[in-house]
Design an enzyme around this catalytic site. Structure first.
Site, PDB file in Angstrom:
ATOM      1  N   CYS A  96       0.201  10.086  18.399  1.00  0.00           N
ATOM      2  CA  CYS A  96       0.670   8.783  18.883  1.00  0.00           C
ATOM      3  C   CYS A  96       1.069   8.830  20.358  1.00  0.00           C
ATOM      4  CB  CYS A  96       1.832   8.291  18.017  1.00  0.00           C
ATOM      5  SG  CYS A  96       3.461   8.858  18.553  1.00  0.00           S
ATOM      6  N   ASP A 125       3.928  -0.841   0.843  1.00  0.00           N
ATOM      7  CA  ASP A 125       4.648  -1.410   1.988  1.00  0.00           C
ATOM      8  C   ASP A 125       6.052  -0.850   1.928  1.00  0.00           C
ATOM      9  OD1 ASP A 125       6.979  -3.602   1.433  1.00  0.00           O
ATOM     10  OD2 ASP A 125       5.617  -3.419  -0.266  1.00  0.00           O
ATOM     11  N   GLY A 136       9.307  -3.773  -9.503  1.00  0.00           N
ATOM     12  CA  GLY A 136      10.509  -3.306 -10.178  1.00  0.00           C
ATOM     13  C   GLY A 136      10.778  -1.823 -10.028  1.00  0.00           C
ATOM     14  N   CYS A 162       4.420  10.706  21.152  1.00  0.00           N
ATOM     15  CA  CYS A 162       4.339  12.170  21.155  1.00  0.00           C
ATOM     16  C   CYS A 162       3.517  12.693  22.330  1.00  0.00           C
ATOM     17  CB  CYS A 162       3.770  12.675  19.829  1.00  0.00           C
ATOM     18  SG  CYS A 162       4.936  12.438  18.461  1.00  0.00           S
ATOM     19  N   ASP A 190       7.982 -13.774  -8.977  1.00  0.00           N
ATOM     20  CA  ASP A 190       8.493 -13.039 -10.136  1.00  0.00           C
ATOM     21  C   ASP A 190       9.987 -12.801 -10.018  1.00  0.00           C
ATOM     22  OD1 ASP A 190       8.579 -11.148  -8.121  1.00  0.00           O
ATOM     23  OD2 ASP A 190       7.877  -9.511  -9.382  1.00  0.00           O
ATOM     24  N   ASP A 247       4.996 -11.563   0.490  1.00  0.00           N
ATOM     25  CA  ASP A 247       5.636 -11.439  -0.813  1.00  0.00           C
ATOM     26  C   ASP A 247       6.026 -12.835  -1.282  1.00  0.00           C
ATOM     27  OD1 ASP A 247       7.896 -12.119   0.600  1.00  0.00           O
ATOM     28  OD2 ASP A 247       8.909 -10.205   0.313  1.00  0.00           O
ATOM     29  N   SER A 248       6.568 -12.929  -2.486  1.00  0.00           N
ATOM     30  CA  SER A 248       6.783 -14.252  -3.083  1.00  0.00           C
ATOM     31  C   SER A 248       8.157 -14.819  -2.795  1.00  0.00           C
ATOM     32  CB  SER A 248       6.609 -14.153  -4.589  1.00  0.00           C
ATOM     33  OG  SER A 248       7.696 -13.422  -5.137  1.00  0.00           O
ATOM     34  N   GLY A 249       9.042 -13.994  -2.253  1.00  0.00           N
ATOM     35  CA  GLY A 249      10.425 -14.414  -2.057  1.00  0.00           C
ATOM     36  C   GLY A 249      11.317 -14.077  -3.236  1.00  0.00           C
ATOM     37  N   GLY A 250      10.710 -13.739  -4.372  1.00  0.00           N
ATOM     38  CA  GLY A 250      11.478 -13.504  -5.596  1.00  0.00           C
ATOM     39  C   GLY A 250      12.478 -12.374  -5.472  1.00  0.00           C
ATOM     40  N   TYR A 251      12.033 -11.292  -4.882  1.00  0.00           N
ATOM     41  CA  TYR A 251      12.914 -10.124  -4.786  1.00  0.00           C
ATOM     42  C   TYR A 251      14.075 -10.398  -3.841  1.00  0.00           C
ATOM     43  CZ  TYR A 251      14.496  -5.395  -3.708  1.00  0.00           C
ATOM     44  OH  TYR A 251      15.266  -4.281  -3.512  1.00  0.00           O
ATOM     45  N   HIS A 273       6.082   5.812  16.829  1.00  0.00           N
ATOM     46  CA  HIS A 273       5.737   7.125  16.246  1.00  0.00           C
ATOM     47  C   HIS A 273       5.721   7.055  14.717  1.00  0.00           C
ATOM     48  CE1 HIS A 273       5.772  11.269  14.962  1.00  0.00           C
ATOM     49  NE2 HIS A 273       6.816  10.938  14.219  1.00  0.00           N
ATOM     50  N   CYS A 318       1.119  15.129  15.848  1.00  0.00           N
ATOM     51  CA  CYS A 318       0.974  13.672  15.914  1.00  0.00           C
ATOM     52  C   CYS A 318       0.183  13.256  17.148  1.00  0.00           C
ATOM     53  CB  CYS A 318       2.347  13.014  15.927  1.00  0.00           C
ATOM     54  SG  CYS A 318       2.257  11.211  15.990  1.00  0.00           S
ATOM     55  N   GLN A 327       5.899  -5.999 -14.418  1.00  0.00           N
ATOM     56  CA  GLN A 327       7.331  -5.677 -14.524  1.00  0.00           C
ATOM     57  C   GLN A 327       7.547  -4.856 -15.794  1.00  0.00           C
ATOM     58  OE1 GLN A 327       9.620  -5.969 -12.328  1.00  0.00           O
ATOM     59  NE2 GLN A 327       8.807  -7.449 -10.852  1.00  0.00           N
TER      60      GLN A 327
HETATM   61 ZN   LIG Z   1       4.053  10.662  17.248  1.00  0.00          ZN
END
Ligand SMILES: [Zn+2]
Length: 379
Positions: free
Chosen positions: A314, A274, A224, A317, A150, A96-100, A343, A312, A197
């Site tokens: 994973c 994300d 935003g 589990c 931004d 990310d840009s760091g802006g947020y 998980h 699941c 935005q």
């Molecule tokens: Zn799992």
């Protein structure tokens, strides 16, 4: 070998309604879309080794410019061979840009046309972030997908403020584009995304999209949102925002979200996400399942010998019971955070794969209904 792969190529393989599935091919790997990117804030996806992050099915992770510039510092990461080498993740990284975060975490900010002056939340040291410095930091880190610098105002600010902020972000988008393009070898092997935005206003969003299209980017983020407006308002924006952005480029909804947010956003044409939720929740004992989220600290799991989620696949589990995970959480054991994080990240990737399959099969509406019936059922 790596140089034979394109710098950035996005292909849509199938669409179903507004939902689409495809792939982004880059030098360091292919990103299957819709994609979920685990967040590796400080050069680590918390409680997970990189090889285990990959084993959950992640094609790309996110790194945070704000955190990395303050500690260990972008120049130091560059001297150590870049972020991929430093943290031992050899696939694509989006930064990310760091802006947020400069707006949400730092102290004593001074916002000007030039950029943002601020003090570190770690040691109070003074720093400046501008479009040019943000591009330089993301280049030093060796980011594969670079985000424009931004400003993200709170959605409840007066309309004049939101409009002025959007216009500033568009001027910064142009400066980001110019600074990125001057980056030499890095610019030839990485991609730059613009960020739309305009808060909850359709007209401002349209103007922002128009300004970004005029500059031209590899991908377009919807910024935003997920800043406290609620799911209904967010979906309201997503009913039109993806359609304002180019069809032949990936659309990335930043900072989202809960599993039901992801399904609703994919339904509306979003390709990338994300969110810290699966990792942060994993450390707090909240697990996501096909039957909704559950809190492992709850006493009802104390003698439950079943897995977190029957469906699941994973490693958590496969091996461990809810009762054991409950015990680890109650005892504050590190392994509890590790197993539930694994998980949760696996569950998110299984959800993305299920969505990709449903779109490819022309079955997305049915999948989404069935997902919501199970996930949102009152328990
Ligand atoms: Zn799992």
């Amino acid at each position: 070998m790596a140089s034979e792969r394109p710098r950035f190529a996005f292909t849509v393989h199938a669409t179903d309604g507004k939902a689409r599935t495809g792939a982004i091919v880059m030098r360091r790997g292919t990103i299957r879309t819709p994609a979920f990117m685990p967040v590796g804030t400080a050069a680590t996806v918390k409680a997970m080794k990189p090889e285990d992050v990959r084993a959950t099915g992640a094609d790309i992770i996110l790194g945070n410019t704000y955190h990395l510039m303050l500690r260990p510092g972008a120049e130091r990461v560059a001297r150590l061979g870049g972020l991929h080498q430093f943290m031992r993740w050899d696939r694509p990284i989006l930064t990310d840009s760091g802006g947020y975060q400069v707006m949400s975490l730092s102290e004593l900010r001074k916002l000007t046309e030039e950029g943002v002056e601020f003090r570190s939340h770690i040691d109070g040291s003074k720093h400046m972030l501008s479009p040019e410095r943000s591009m330089e930091i993301q280049r030093l880190l060796g980011s594969d997908i670079v985000m424009c610098f931004d400003e993200c105002p709170r959605a409840d600010r007066p309309m004049e403020e939101i409009e002025a902020s959007m216009e500033l972000s568009m001027r910064w988008a142009k400066r980001s584009r110019d600074a990125f393009d001057a980056g030499g070898k890095h610019a030839e092997s990485s991609a730059l995304f613009g960020i739309q935005q305009g808060a909850l206003d359709e007209n401002l969003r349209a103007r922002s999209a128009q300004a970004l299209r005029k500059i031209g980017f590899d991908g377009y983020a919807i910024g935003g949102l997920a800043v406290g407006e609620g799911q209904e308002a967010m979906f309201g924006v997503l009913d039109y925002a993806p359609g304002q952005l180019p069809e032949d480029a990936p659309r990335y909804l930043m900072g989202v979200g809960k599993p039901d947010d992801l399904v609703g956003a994919v339904e509306r044409g979003v390709d990338m996400f994300d969110c810290v939720l699966p990792t942060r929740s994993g450390r707090n004992g909240q697990a996501f399942t096909w039957n909704g989220p559950l809190n492992l600290r709850n006493v009802r799991h104390a003698e439950d010998s079943g897995p977190l989620d029957e469906r699941c696949t994973c490693p958590t589990c496969a091996k461990y019971s809810r009762a054991y995970l409950h015990h680890l959480q109650k005892s504050g054991e590190m392994l509890g955070a590790m197993l539930v994080t694994e998980h949760n990240l696996s569950f998110y990737q299984q959800l993305m794969q299920a969505m990709r399959d449903a779109i490819a099969n022309g079955d997305f509406a049915h999948f989404a209904d069935s997902f919501r019936r199970d996930y949102l059922a009152t328990r």
